[in-house]
Motif scaffolding. Sequence first.
Motif, mmCIF file in Angstrom:
data_model
loop_
_atom_site.group_PDB
_atom_site.id
_atom_site.type_symbol
_atom_site.label_atom_id
_atom_site.label_comp_id
_atom_site.label_asym_id
_atom_site.label_seq_id
_atom_site.Cartn_x
_atom_site.Cartn_y
_atom_site.Cartn_z
ATOM 1 N N TYR A 1 0.834 -1.202 0.000
ATOM 2 C CA TYR A 1 0.000 0.000 0.000
ATOM 3 C C TYR A 1 0.874 1.260 0.000
ATOM 4 O O TYR A 1 0.586 2.221 -0.722
ATOM 5 N N ARG A 2 1.940 1.226 0.773
ATOM 6 C CA ARG A 2 2.838 2.385 0.818
ATOM 7 C C ARG A 2 3.496 2.612 -0.539
ATOM 8 O O ARG A 2 3.735 3.758 -0.943
ATOM 9 N N THR A 3 3.786 1.535 -1.250
ATOM 10 C CA THR A 3 4.369 1.663 -2.585
ATOM 11 C C THR A 3 3.422 2.418 -3.511
ATOM 12 O O THR A 3 3.858 3.247 -4.324
ATOM 13 N N SER A 4 2.136 2.148 -3.396
ATOM 14 C CA SER A 4 1.154 2.882 -4.199
ATOM 15 C C SER A 4 1.131 4.358 -3.816
ATOM 16 O O SER A 4 1.009 5.237 -4.676
ATOM 17 N N GLU A 5 1.241 4.648 -2.519
ATOM 18 C CA GLU A 5 1.316 6.042 -2.083
ATOM 19 C C GLU A 5 2.580 6.700 -2.630
ATOM 20 O O GLU A 5 2.563 7.868 -3.050
ATOM 21 N N ASN A 6 3.686 5.952 -2.627
ATOM 22 C CA ASN A 6 4.945 6.499 -3.129
ATOM 23 C C ASN A 6 4.842 6.917 -4.589
ATOM 24 O O ASN A 6 5.424 7.922 -5.002
ATOM 25 N N GLU A 7 4.103 6.151 -5.383
ATOM 26 C CA GLU A 7 3.967 6.483 -6.799
ATOM 27 C C GLU A 7 3.337 7.862 -6.983
ATOM 28 O O GLU A 7 3.760 8.643 -7.843
ATOM 29 N N LEU A 8 2.351 8.175 -6.182
ATOM 30 C CA LEU A 8 1.719 9.500 -6.248
ATOM 31 C C LEU A 8 2.638 10.568 -5.669
ATOM 32 O O LEU A 8 2.722 11.688 -6.192
#
Length: 276
Positions: free
Chosen positions: A208-215
Motif C-alpha cells: 500500500y505504501r508503494t502505491s502512495e509512493n507512486e503518487l
Amino acid sequence: MERDPWDYPEWHGFNRETSLAAGLICAGVNSIGRANYADLGDYYVALFGLANGIERLGKLIWVVDFRTTQGRSPTDGELRKLGHKLPEIVNAVRAIDRKCGLNLKYPYPDDDMTRAVLDALTMFADASRGRYANFETISGASSPHDPVIYWWSHVVEPILATHFHGTERQKRARRDAAIVDALIGKDSIVFHLDESGNRISDVARGSYRTSENELAQKYGRFYTLRIVRWMSEVFAKLTAPISGPNGDPALFGHHEVVGTFVAPDHYLRNRKRWPL
C-alpha cells in the motif's frame, strides 16, 4: 561589429552558474521521482538539489536584473545581502516579474502546494534545522527537524488527500495489498521504516505504501517543477531579448540551459527523467 560572448569572463561565469543551477534541479527532481521508504537517501539528494538549485536560479535572475538596471554586476557584498532563504529569494524574483511586466505563459503558481514545497525546502536548507538533522541524530540527540518527515507531512499528505484518497487508484491499492498479503504474507518477513518513521512490518502495508509512493513521486516532482518553470521563464524573458549583437554579450544564450523546464503541465507530471 558584433562582440563575441566568449571574450567576456562574465559570460563564462553566467554559463557555469546556470548549468550548475539546472543540473542541481534535474538531480533533485530525478531523485524525488525515485524516492521511497525502501531508500530514504533519494529524499535527501532531492531536497539538497532542489533547495540549492532553486536558490541559485533565483540569484541569477536577481543578478541579471541588477546588471540590466545598474549597468554592472553586483559586488559580492551586494549579492550577499540577498541571503540564502528561499522565500526571500522567491519574493525578490516575484518583485522583478511584476516590475518588468513579463506577461508569462506560466506565471507564479501562488497556491497552497507551492507554499508547502517552498516551506519544506526552506526547512531543509536551514543549517539549524533540516540540513544537519542527521548529524544531530548521529550525535545522540534525535532531531525534531527530520526533513523527510517534514516533506511527507507538509507536501505528500496534501498530495495524497487531493490525488489519491477516495479514488479508484486507492481502491486498487487496497485490493492489491490484500492479494499480495494472501499470496506471500505468511511466508514473508518485512522490516522497513516509512517516511514518517513508522514501522512497516507486513507485505500488505509495504504494498500500500508503494502505491502512495507512486503518487508522492509524480506530484512531488510536478508541484516543485511548477516553481522552477516560472523562474526559468522569468530568466529567459529577462535575458533573451537583451543578449543579441546590440545587447549585453554576457547574457547571450544562457536561457537555453533552463529552457528544458518551460514545458506544459503534462510534461512536468509525467516526464520521469530530466532534462528533456
